[in-house]
Design a protein around this motif. Structure first.
Motif, PDB file in Angstrom:
ATOM      1  N   MET A  60      -1.958   0.759 -13.048  1.00  0.00           N
ATOM      2  CA  MET A  60      -0.626   1.353 -13.271  1.00  0.00           C
ATOM      3  C   MET A  60      -0.125   2.103 -12.049  1.00  0.00           C
ATOM      4  O   MET A  60       1.040   2.031 -11.702  1.00  0.00           O
ATOM      5  CB  MET A  60      -0.691   2.394 -14.382  1.00  0.00           C
ATOM      6  CG  MET A  60      -0.993   1.812 -15.674  1.00  0.00           C
ATOM      7  SD  MET A  60       0.494   1.535 -16.548  1.00  0.00           S
ATOM      8  CE  MET A  60      -0.256   1.320 -18.135  1.00  0.00           C
ATOM      9  N   ARG A  61      -1.011   2.892 -11.486  1.00  0.00           N
ATOM     10  CA  ARG A  61      -0.628   3.630 -10.274  1.00  0.00           C
ATOM     11  C   ARG A  61      -1.763   3.519  -9.280  1.00  0.00           C
ATOM     12  O   ARG A  61      -2.580   4.407  -9.130  1.00  0.00           O
ATOM     13  CB  ARG A  61      -0.282   5.090 -10.581  1.00  0.00           C
ATOM     14  CG  ARG A  61       0.257   5.812  -9.354  1.00  0.00           C
ATOM     15  CD  ARG A  61       0.942   7.116  -9.693  1.00  0.00           C
ATOM     16  NE  ARG A  61       2.133   6.917 -10.488  1.00  0.00           N
ATOM     17  CZ  ARG A  61       3.303   6.470 -10.000  1.00  0.00           C
ATOM     18  NH1 ARG A  61       3.439   6.213  -8.733  1.00  0.00           N
ATOM     19  NH2 ARG A  61       4.317   6.294 -10.810  1.00  0.00           N
ATOM     20  N   GLY A  62      -1.808   2.370  -8.643  1.00  0.00           N
ATOM     21  CA  GLY A  62      -2.819   2.145  -7.627  1.00  0.00           C
ATOM     22  C   GLY A  62      -2.293   2.592  -6.278  1.00  0.00           C
ATOM     23  O   GLY A  62      -1.139   3.023  -6.152  1.00  0.00           O
ATOM     24  N   PHE A  89       0.852  -1.195   0.000  1.00  0.00           N
ATOM     25  CA  PHE A  89       0.000   0.000   0.000  1.00  0.00           C
ATOM     26  C   PHE A  89       0.880   1.234   0.000  1.00  0.00           C
ATOM     27  O   PHE A  89       1.780   1.363   0.823  1.00  0.00           O
ATOM     28  CB  PHE A  89      -0.929   0.034   1.216  1.00  0.00           C
ATOM     29  CG  PHE A  89      -2.022   1.067   1.056  1.00  0.00           C
ATOM     30  CD1 PHE A  89      -3.271   0.704   0.573  1.00  0.00           C
ATOM     31  CD2 PHE A  89      -1.779   2.411   1.339  1.00  0.00           C
ATOM     32  CE1 PHE A  89      -4.274   1.646   0.379  1.00  0.00           C
ATOM     33  CE2 PHE A  89      -2.774   3.366   1.140  1.00  0.00           C
ATOM     34  CZ  PHE A  89      -4.018   2.982   0.665  1.00  0.00           C
ATOM     35  N   ARG A  90       0.629   2.106  -0.967  1.00  0.00           N
ATOM     36  CA  ARG A  90       1.295   3.415  -0.986  1.00  0.00           C
ATOM     37  C   ARG A  90       0.196   4.441  -1.202  1.00  0.00           C
ATOM     38  O   ARG A  90      -0.555   4.340  -2.174  1.00  0.00           O
ATOM     39  CB  ARG A  90       2.318   3.511  -2.119  1.00  0.00           C
ATOM     40  CG  ARG A  90       3.470   2.563  -1.926  1.00  0.00           C
ATOM     41  CD  ARG A  90       4.516   2.685  -3.020  1.00  0.00           C
ATOM     42  NE  ARG A  90       5.548   1.690  -2.809  1.00  0.00           N
ATOM     43  CZ  ARG A  90       6.592   1.516  -3.613  1.00  0.00           C
ATOM     44  NH1 ARG A  90       6.741   2.276  -4.686  1.00  0.00           N
ATOM     45  NH2 ARG A  90       7.489   0.579  -3.343  1.00  0.00           N
ATOM     46  N   ASP A  91       0.139   5.411  -0.290  1.00  0.00           N
ATOM     47  CA  ASP A  91      -0.934   6.397  -0.397  1.00  0.00           C
ATOM     48  C   ASP A  91      -0.538   7.429  -1.451  1.00  0.00           C
ATOM     49  O   ASP A  91      -0.235   8.579  -1.137  1.00  0.00           O
ATOM     50  CB  ASP A  91      -1.186   7.033   0.978  1.00  0.00           C
ATOM     51  CG  ASP A  91      -2.586   7.601   1.076  1.00  0.00           C
ATOM     52  OD1 ASP A  91      -3.298   7.595   0.052  1.00  0.00           O
ATOM     53  OD2 ASP A  91      -2.960   8.054   2.171  1.00  0.00           O
ATOM     54  N   GLU A  92      -0.529   7.003  -2.686  1.00  0.00           N
ATOM     55  CA  GLU A  92      -0.092   7.835  -3.819  1.00  0.00           C
ATOM     56  C   GLU A  92      -0.916   9.119  -3.859  1.00  0.00           C
ATOM     57  O   GLU A  92      -2.126   9.098  -3.652  1.00  0.00           O
ATOM     58  CB  GLU A  92      -0.283   7.082  -5.136  1.00  0.00           C
ATOM     59  CG  GLU A  92       0.501   5.788  -5.262  1.00  0.00           C
ATOM     60  CD  GLU A  92       1.918   6.010  -5.773  1.00  0.00           C
ATOM     61  OE1 GLU A  92       2.267   7.159  -6.117  1.00  0.00           O
ATOM     62  OE2 GLU A  92       2.680   5.018  -5.817  1.00  0.00           O
ATOM     63  N   ILE A  93      -0.249  10.222  -4.171  1.00  0.00           N
ATOM     64  CA  ILE A  93      -0.954  11.510  -4.207  1.00  0.00           C
ATOM     65  C   ILE A  93      -1.968  11.523  -5.344  1.00  0.00           C
ATOM     66  O   ILE A  93      -3.056  12.055  -5.205  1.00  0.00           O
ATOM     67  CB  ILE A  93       0.058  12.681  -4.291  1.00  0.00           C
ATOM     68  CG1 ILE A  93      -0.647  14.021  -4.178  1.00  0.00           C
ATOM     69  CG2 ILE A  93       0.888  12.611  -5.570  1.00  0.00           C
ATOM     70  CD1 ILE A  93       0.308  15.149  -3.852  1.00  0.00           C
TER      71      ILE A  93
HETATM   72 MG    MG Z   1       6.647   5.596  -6.327  1.00  0.00          MG
END
Ligand code: MG
Ligand code: ATP
Length: 572
Positions: A150-152, A139-143
C-alpha cells in the motif's frame, strides 16, 4: 501449474510489522517478501495477480487511445531543475551521483522525462493530441513506508501522460482516462468512489482520485448521496451556517481572561459559543510567517494552507517565535495589530462573523466586539477549513458523510505547468509557438492488488475476485498415493489446462488438512478436490472460495461447471 513445480511457500506466521490484513495475507500466502523497509520481492503467486491487473490496465488504456512505452527509472537532475521540482520535491526524492558527480534521482514519477521526450519529437499541432503510458517501477523515500504494497518505497505504477493543443482536447482525454479507470476498477470488481482531490506537488488545476472503500484506508473522504459530491478531506469544502450574531459594540472591548489560553476556557469565561470566536494560529513556512484566523470551533486544513500560501513546507511556529511576533503568550494571538512581517489569512468561516471574540495579542487578555472592516488591518480571505462529517454539502446543503478509502488512482489536469517550464511547445495553426496542455494519470498496481485483498478476505485468508486471482482454479488431489485419485486429478488438470483455464494443481504429498488450509489462505476462486471419498460419491468435490458450499460434480461435467463460473480462458 503443478504446485510441486511452482515456487509457493505459505506460512502460518503473521509478519511482525503487518498492521493491515492485506499485508498479513500477502506475506502468509507467499505472494510477497520484504527485502528492506518498503521494498519487496513479488513472489510468483503475487506477481501473477499483479500481471492480471496489468493486463486489465493495458487493455483499457489502449481502448482510451493511450500508447505504451517504457522510460528509465534513473533520471538526470537537470530535468528536475528545469521543472523546479529538484527543490520542491523534498526528501521523498532519492538523489544520488554517478562516478562523474552528476546528479541523478530514482524516478518517483515521470512528468519531466516524458515532457523532455515529447518536446524533442513533437513540434506541430498536427501531431497532437498524444497519450502515452508505461507500467514501471517508482521509488519514493516515504517517511513511513507501511502496510506492505500500500505504501512502499519501491512500487509499480501505471503512469500515463497526455499532450494537447488546447484545453478542450485535454478535457476530452481527461474524460477518456477517467472512463478507462472506471472500467478498470469495475473489471477488478472493486467497491470504489471517485472524489475531488488536492493536486499536491505535481501541480495543476483539476484532479480526481479513485478510492477503494476500506476502513483501513489512509484517506478520509466526505461525500453527499444527494448531490453526488465526493472529495478527499484534504480538498473538501463546505458551506457553514453562521452562528447567532453577538451584539455589535462601538469599539472592541478588552477583557481580562486569566488562565484562558484555550477556546474552551475563553468561551466558558465570556459566556459565548466557540463558533462566535476567532482563533488565530501562527505558522511558519518558506514564504514567511502567517497568522491564520479561523472560527473558534474549527480546525485548519494544513494541506489547503500549504496550497494557498504556495509554500514548499509549512508548520506551526514555535512558542518563542509566536511570543516575539504577537507580544503575548501562546493562546492569546489575535488578528488585530500584527506586525508587518506576519501575513494575515482569514478563513471564510471567520470572515463571515460580524462581531466576534478573539485574542488581544496581550497575555491573558481577549477582545470582544471585534469587526473585520473596522478593527483589523490588511488580510486575505481564504478557504483553509478542514471540512468534517456532518458539515453541509457545498452543493446540496445536506449533511456530508464520512468514510475511509485507499487511493488507488489519481488523475490530474496539469495545464501548462511543465510544458511552460520545460519549453515543450508546438506551432499552432497560425505558426505561433504555444506550450502544450498536459494531463497525467497514475494508478498504483501493487496498491490496487492490496486494496482488493482488503475488500475480499475472511478469517481464513484471501477470497480473490476472479479477475485478479493469481489462478482461477485450484485442483487438489487429496490422496496422492491412491492411483484412481491421481489418475483422475491428472486427467482433469490436462483438461482444464487445454480449455485455457488458469489452474494450480496441488499435487504435493501433504495431509488434506494442510491442503485445505493453504487453499483457504491463497483464496483461489474455484476449488476442485479429488479424493477417494469424492470418487466413491460419484465425482469430485466442487466449491467456490466465496461461499465454500461443496457439492459433488461428475468428472465429465467438471469442465462445464468451471466454465459456468469462470467463463472462457483466463490464463495470464
Ligand atoms: Mg505520496
Ligand atoms: P499518496 O497520497 O497515497 O502518497 P500520491 O498522491 O503521492 O499518493 P500519486 O503521485 O498520484 O500518489 O501516484 C499515483 C498512484 O500511485 C497513487 O494513486 C497510488 O495508487 C500509487 N502510489 C503512490 N505512492 C505509493 C506508494 N508509496 N506505494 C504504493 N503505491 C503508491
Amino acid at each position: 501449474m503443478r504446485w510441486s513445480d511452482f515456487y509457493l511457500f505459505t506460512t502460518r506466521e503473521d509478519p511482525a510489522d503487518a498492521e493491515v490484513v492485506s499485508h498479513r495475507l500477502m506475506v502468509r500466502s507467499g505472494m510477497l517478501r520484504k527485502l528492506a523497509a518498503g521494498i519487496y520481492t513479488y513472489q510468483p503467486l503475487g506477481w501473477r495477480s499483479m500481471r492480471k491487473l496489468m493486463e486489465i490496465v493495458r487493455r483499457e488504456l489502449e481502448v482510451a487511445g493511450c500508447v505504451e512505452l517504457s522510460m528509465p527509472a534513473v533520471q538526470p537532475a537537470e530535468l528536475w531543475q528545469e521543472s523546479g521540482r529538484w527543490q520542491k520535491y523534498g526528501k521523498e526524492l532519492l538523489r544520488f551521483e554517478d562516478r562523474h558527480q552528476r546528479g541523478f534521482c530514482f524516478g518517483p514519477t515521470h512528468e519531466e522525462v516524458i515532457t523532455d521526450l515529447v518536446r524533442r519529437d513533437v513540434s506541430s499541432y498536427r501531431q497532437l493530441p498524444l497519450s502515452l503510458f508505461q507500467i514501471q517501477t517508482k521509488f519514493r523515500d516515504e517517511i513511513r513506508p507501511r502496510f506492505g504494497l500500500m505504501r512502499g518505497r519501491e512500487f509499480l505504477m501505471k503512469d500515463a501522460y497526455s499532450f494537447h493543443a488546447d484545453g478542450d482536447s485535454l478535457d476530452e482525454a481527461y474524460r477518456a482516462l477517467h472512463d478507462a479507470y472506471v472500467r478498470i476498477f469495475e473489471a477488478c470488481e472493486l467497491d470504489y468512489i471517485v472524489v475531488e482531490a488536492d493536486s499536491g506537488t505535481i501541480g495543476g488545476s483539476s484532479s480526481h482520485e479513485f478510492m477503494v472503500l476500506a476502513d483501513t484506508g489512509e484517506d478520509a473522504v466526505l461525500f453527499c448521496k444527494g448531490s453526488g459530491y465526493a472529495a478527499n478531506v484534504e480538498k473538501a469544502t463546505t458551506r457553514l451556517a453562521p452562528p447567532p450574531p453577538l451584539p455589535a459594540l462601538e469599539e472592541p472591548e478588552a477583557v481580562d481572561t486569566p488562565d484562558a489560553g484555550s477556546i474552551g476556557a475563553v468561551t466558558k469565561l465570556l459566556g459565548v459559543e466557540p463558533a462566535q470566536t476567532v482563533k488565530t494560529l501562527v505558522y511558519e513556512s518558506d514564504k514567511g510567517f502567517f497568522a491564520v484566523a479561523i472560527r473558534g470551533d474549527r480546525t485548519i486544513n494544513e494541506i489547503k494552507l500549504k496550497n494557498v500560501t504556495d509554500s514548499l513546507w509549512i508548520q506551526l511556529a514555535e512558542a518563542p517565535e509566536v511570543e516575539r511576533l504577537t507580544g503575548a503568550a501562546l493562546g492569546y494571538a489575535g488578528p488585530c495589530g500584527l506586525p508587518d512581517e506576519v501575513q494575515l489569512l482569514v478563513d471564510e468561516s471567520a470572515a463571515a462573523l460580524q462581531s466576534f471574540v478573539c485574542g488581544a495579542n496581550r497575555t491573558e487578555v481577549h477582545l470582544r466586539g471585534v469587526q473585520w472592516q473596522r478593527d483589523v488591518g490588511r488580510s486575505r480571505t481564504v478557504d483553509v477549513l478542514l471540512a468534517e462529517p456532518g458539515d453541509p454539502c457545498p452543493r446540496s446543503g445536506q449533511a456530508l458523510e464520512g468514510c475511509r478509502g485507499i487511493e488507488v488512482g489519481h488523475i490530474f489536469k496539469l495545464g501548462t505547468v511543465y510544458s511552460s517550464a520545460m519549453g515543450c511547445t508546438f506551432a499552432d495553426e497560425n505558426g505561433q509557438e504555444q506550450p502544450m496542455e498536459m494531463g497525467c494519470y497514475g494508478l498504483g498496481i501493487g496498491r490496487t492488488v492490496a486494496a482488493a485483498i482488503e475488500q475480499n478476505h475472511d478469517d481464513d485468508g484471501i477470497s480473490w475476485p476472479l479477475p485478479l486471482a493469481p489462478f482461477t482454479v485450484l485442483l487438489a488431489a487429496l490422496n496422492p498415493k491412491d492411483e484412481a485419485v491421481v489418475r483422475t486429478a491428472e486427467e482433469l488438470y490436462e483438461q482444464l489446462r487445454r480449455a485455457g483455464h488458469d489452474v494450480l494443481y496441488d499435487d504435493r504429498d501433504e495431509r488434506p488438512g494442510v491442503k485445505f488450509k493453504d487453499a483457504d489462505l491463497i483464496g483461489i476462486p474455484v476449488r476442485v478436490v479429488v479424493g477417494a471419498r469424492s470418487l466413491e460419491a460419484g465425482g469430485v468435490e466442487f466449491s467456490l472460495r466465496s461461499d465454500r458450499e461443496k457439492r459433488i460434480v461428475a468428472v465429465d461435467e467438471l469442465l462445464a461447471e468451471v466454465g459456468a463460473v469462470v467463463g472462457g480462458s483466463s490464463r495470464v
